[in-house]
Design an enzyme around this catalytic site. Structure first.
Site, PDB file in Angstrom:
ATOM      1  N   SER A 143      80.610 -81.474 -42.164  1.00 38.42           N
ATOM      2  CA  SER A 143      79.308 -82.128 -42.380  1.00 38.42           C
ATOM      3  C   SER A 143      78.215 -81.071 -42.293  1.00 38.42           C
ATOM      4  O   SER A 143      78.340 -80.103 -41.537  1.00 38.42           O
ATOM      5  CB  SER A 143      79.064 -83.179 -41.294  1.00 38.42           C
ATOM      6  OG  SER A 143      77.736 -83.665 -41.373  1.00 38.42           O
ATOM      7  N   TYR A 157      78.916 -85.752 -32.552  1.00 36.26           N
ATOM      8  CA  TYR A 157      79.511 -85.770 -33.896  1.00 36.26           C
ATOM      9  C   TYR A 157      79.308 -84.413 -34.577  1.00 36.26           C
ATOM     10  O   TYR A 157      80.243 -83.841 -35.156  1.00 36.26           O
ATOM     11  CB  TYR A 157      78.850 -86.886 -34.705  1.00 36.26           C
ATOM     12  CG  TYR A 157      79.107 -86.859 -36.192  1.00 36.26           C
ATOM     13  CD1 TYR A 157      80.268 -87.407 -36.720  1.00 36.26           C
ATOM     14  CD2 TYR A 157      78.171 -86.296 -37.073  1.00 36.26           C
ATOM     15  CE1 TYR A 157      80.504 -87.389 -38.084  1.00 36.26           C
ATOM     16  CE2 TYR A 157      78.394 -86.277 -38.435  1.00 36.26           C
ATOM     17  CZ  TYR A 157      79.569 -86.822 -38.941  1.00 36.26           C
ATOM     18  OH  TYR A 157      79.789 -86.795 -40.285  1.00 36.26           O
TER      19      TYR A 157
HETATM   20  P1  NAP Z   1      83.114 -94.336 -43.892  1.00 36.60           P
HETATM   21  O1  NAP Z   1      82.544 -94.978 -45.098  1.00 36.60           O
HETATM   22  O2  NAP Z   1      82.753 -94.859 -42.540  1.00 36.60           O
HETATM   23  O3  NAP Z   1      84.716 -94.348 -44.051  1.00 36.60           O
HETATM   24  C1  NAP Z   1      85.493 -93.825 -43.014  1.00 36.60           C
HETATM   25  C2  NAP Z   1      86.954 -93.930 -43.388  1.00 36.60           C
HETATM   26  O4  NAP Z   1      87.719 -93.315 -42.369  1.00 36.60           O
HETATM   27  C3  NAP Z   1      87.444 -95.359 -43.521  1.00 36.60           C
HETATM   28  O5  NAP Z   1      88.397 -95.400 -44.551  1.00 36.60           O
HETATM   29  C4  NAP Z   1      88.130 -95.611 -42.165  1.00 36.60           C
HETATM   30  O6  NAP Z   1      89.190 -96.523 -42.250  1.00 36.60           O
HETATM   31  C5  NAP Z   1      88.685 -94.232 -41.888  1.00 36.60           C
HETATM   32  N1  NAP Z   1      88.937 -93.964 -40.485  1.00 36.60           N
HETATM   33  C6  NAP Z   1      88.067 -93.963 -39.456  1.00 36.60           C
HETATM   34  N2  NAP Z   1      88.688 -93.632 -38.322  1.00 36.60           N
HETATM   35  C7  NAP Z   1      89.987 -93.408 -38.657  1.00 36.60           C
HETATM   36  C8  NAP Z   1      91.130 -93.053 -37.914  1.00 36.60           C
HETATM   37  N3  NAP Z   1      91.062 -92.837 -36.598  1.00 36.60           N
HETATM   38  N4  NAP Z   1      92.298 -92.922 -38.568  1.00 36.60           N
HETATM   39  C9  NAP Z   1      92.386 -93.120 -39.914  1.00 36.60           C
HETATM   40  N5  NAP Z   1      91.329 -93.467 -40.662  1.00 36.60           N
HETATM   41  C10 NAP Z   1      90.151 -93.617 -40.029  1.00 36.60           C
HETATM   42  O7  NAP Z   1      82.798 -92.785 -43.836  1.00 36.60           O
HETATM   43  P2  NAP Z   1      82.342 -91.709 -44.959  1.00 36.60           P
HETATM   44  O8  NAP Z   1      80.880 -91.646 -44.937  1.00 36.60           O
HETATM   45  O9  NAP Z   1      83.075 -91.916 -46.212  1.00 36.60           O
HETATM   46  O10 NAP Z   1      82.850 -90.386 -44.225  1.00 36.60           O
HETATM   47  C11 NAP Z   1      84.046 -89.718 -44.568  1.00 36.60           C
HETATM   48  C12 NAP Z   1      83.980 -88.334 -43.931  1.00 36.60           C
HETATM   49  O11 NAP Z   1      82.817 -87.668 -44.410  1.00 36.60           O
HETATM   50  C13 NAP Z   1      83.886 -88.351 -42.409  1.00 36.60           C
HETATM   51  O12 NAP Z   1      84.656 -87.301 -41.869  1.00 36.60           O
HETATM   52  C14 NAP Z   1      82.415 -88.099 -42.159  1.00 36.60           C
HETATM   53  O13 NAP Z   1      82.173 -87.507 -40.920  1.00 36.60           O
HETATM   54  C15 NAP Z   1      82.091 -87.168 -43.309  1.00 36.60           C
HETATM   55  N6  NAP Z   1      80.674 -87.093 -43.651  1.00 36.60           N
HETATM   56  C16 NAP Z   1      80.009 -88.194 -44.106  1.00 36.60           C
HETATM   57  C17 NAP Z   1      78.655 -88.073 -44.408  1.00 36.60           C
HETATM   58  C18 NAP Z   1      77.823 -89.238 -44.909  1.00 36.60           C
HETATM   59  O14 NAP Z   1      76.589 -89.120 -44.962  1.00 36.60           O
HETATM   60  N7  NAP Z   1      78.424 -90.355 -45.289  1.00 36.60           N
HETATM   61  C19 NAP Z   1      77.998 -86.861 -44.227  1.00 36.60           C
HETATM   62  C20 NAP Z   1      78.714 -85.769 -43.766  1.00 36.60           C
HETATM   63  C21 NAP Z   1      80.056 -85.899 -43.480  1.00 36.60           C
HETATM   64  P3  NAP Z   1      89.038 -98.062 -41.773  1.00 36.60           P
HETATM   65  O15 NAP Z   1      87.982 -98.662 -42.627  1.00 36.60           O
HETATM   66  O16 NAP Z   1      90.375 -98.662 -42.029  1.00 36.60           O
HETATM   67  O17 NAP Z   1      88.623 -98.017 -40.341  1.00 36.60           O
END
Ligand code: NAP
Length: 248
Positions: A143, A157
């Site tokens: 991130s 985080y």
């Molecule tokens: P999201 O929409 O909240 O989706 C998270 C996903 O991870 C869901 O499929 C969830 O599955 C799964 N998950 C959570 N905990 C888990 C676990 N312990 N084991 C297996 N699966 C798990 O998040 P996102 O925004 O797409 O983020 C994806 C990645 O990008 C993360 O690492 C996040 O830190 C990173 N990121 C996001 C942003 C942003 O602005 N969105 C920015 C920087 C980095 P369930 O639904 O089944 O729980």
């Protein structure tokens, strides 16, 4: 041989977008999720409907036995692994460091850091040419927070993503001679459901003016960078980072 990718946390958001793009690029895809089985099965069904191969597998990456079972299930269902996207990640309610407790820190680090490490271990055991594998690629989803620190929101985080950056640098050098490339993307403010976990579903709207491009990013814009790092186009790229942050 068909390339095979495990994408953790692929039931929605960046992981789901990456699963769809990987399938469109010819990968057989293991769509991992923790809780939302219906959403993960929709992603797998969409891939199959478009002529691809996918399997949805429940596993909590914070639980080592779940990770081992995830990789074994993928071996059996799809064949030899060639790619891992360490995407699963969580954050919790926005608060200052002085309000954090150890139980929360353990939850954040168990999923974001230990989960990524154990998945990387399983991938290296399968892909390393030193262990009879055929090589491969790992992309870690870090991130922009690892550079900015997320003050007042979730320094825990951000620190977990700092650990992901270091995992990327160290593992890349450790396995480079064994045919495995390890890189990371650092997304900025991406419009997904993760912000609701922080208590602010419209966080990207609040922060968009602070981005040089004056907008948030989409999950698919991050997925495109991930797919490039996985691909042969990135054959001499390892231990590298792509910031998908609109210039922030
Ligand atoms: P999201 O929409 O909240 O989706 C998270 C996903 O991870 C869901 O499929 C969830 O599955 C799964 N998950 C959570 N905990 C888990 C676990 N312990 N084991 C297996 N699966 C798990 O998040 P996102 O925004 O797409 O983020 C994806 C990645 O990008 C993360 O690492 C996040 O830190 C990173 N990121 C996001 C942003 C942003 O602005 N969105 C920015 C920087 C980095 P369930 O639904 O089944 O729980």
């Amino acid at each position: 041989m068909t390339p095979v990718a495990i994408i953790t946390g692929a039931s929605r958001g960046i992981g789901a977008a990456t699963a769809r793009r990987a399938a469109a690029s010819g990968y057989a895809v293991c769509v991992n999720y923790r809780r939302d089985r219906a959403a993960a099965e929709r992603v797998a069904a969409d891939i199959a409907a478009a002529g691809g191969r996918a399997v949805a597998v429940a596993a909590d990456v914070a639980v080592e036995a779940d990770v081992v079972r995830l990789f074994e299930t993928c071996d059996r269902a799809l064949g030899p692994l060639t790619a891992l996207v360490n995407n699963a990640g969580i954050l919790e309610t926005q608060m200052r460091v002085e309000m954090l407790d150890a139980a929360r820190l353990q939850r954040i680090f168990a999923t974001n850091v230990i989960g990524a490490f154990v998945c990387a271990r399983e991938a290296v055991r399968r892909m390393s040419r030193g262990r009879g594998g055929g090589g491969g690629a790992i992309v870690n989803v870090s991130s922009g927070a690892s550079r900015l620190g997320s003050p007042g929101e979730y320094v825990d985080y951000a620190a977990s993503k700092g650990a992901i950056d270091t995992l990327t640098l160290g593992l890349a050098r450790e396995v480079a001679a064994e045919g495995i490339r390890v890189n990371a993307v650092r997304p900025g403010f991406i419009d997904t459901e993760i912000h609701a976990s922080g208590g602010e579903p419209r966080r990207v709207d609040r922060l968009r003016e602070s981005v040089p491009m004056k907008r948030g990013g989409t999950a698919d814009e991050v997925a495109r960078a991930i797919l490039w790092l996985l691909s042969a186009e990135a054959s001499y790229t390892t231990g590298s980072f792509i910031d998908v942050t609109g210039g922030k």
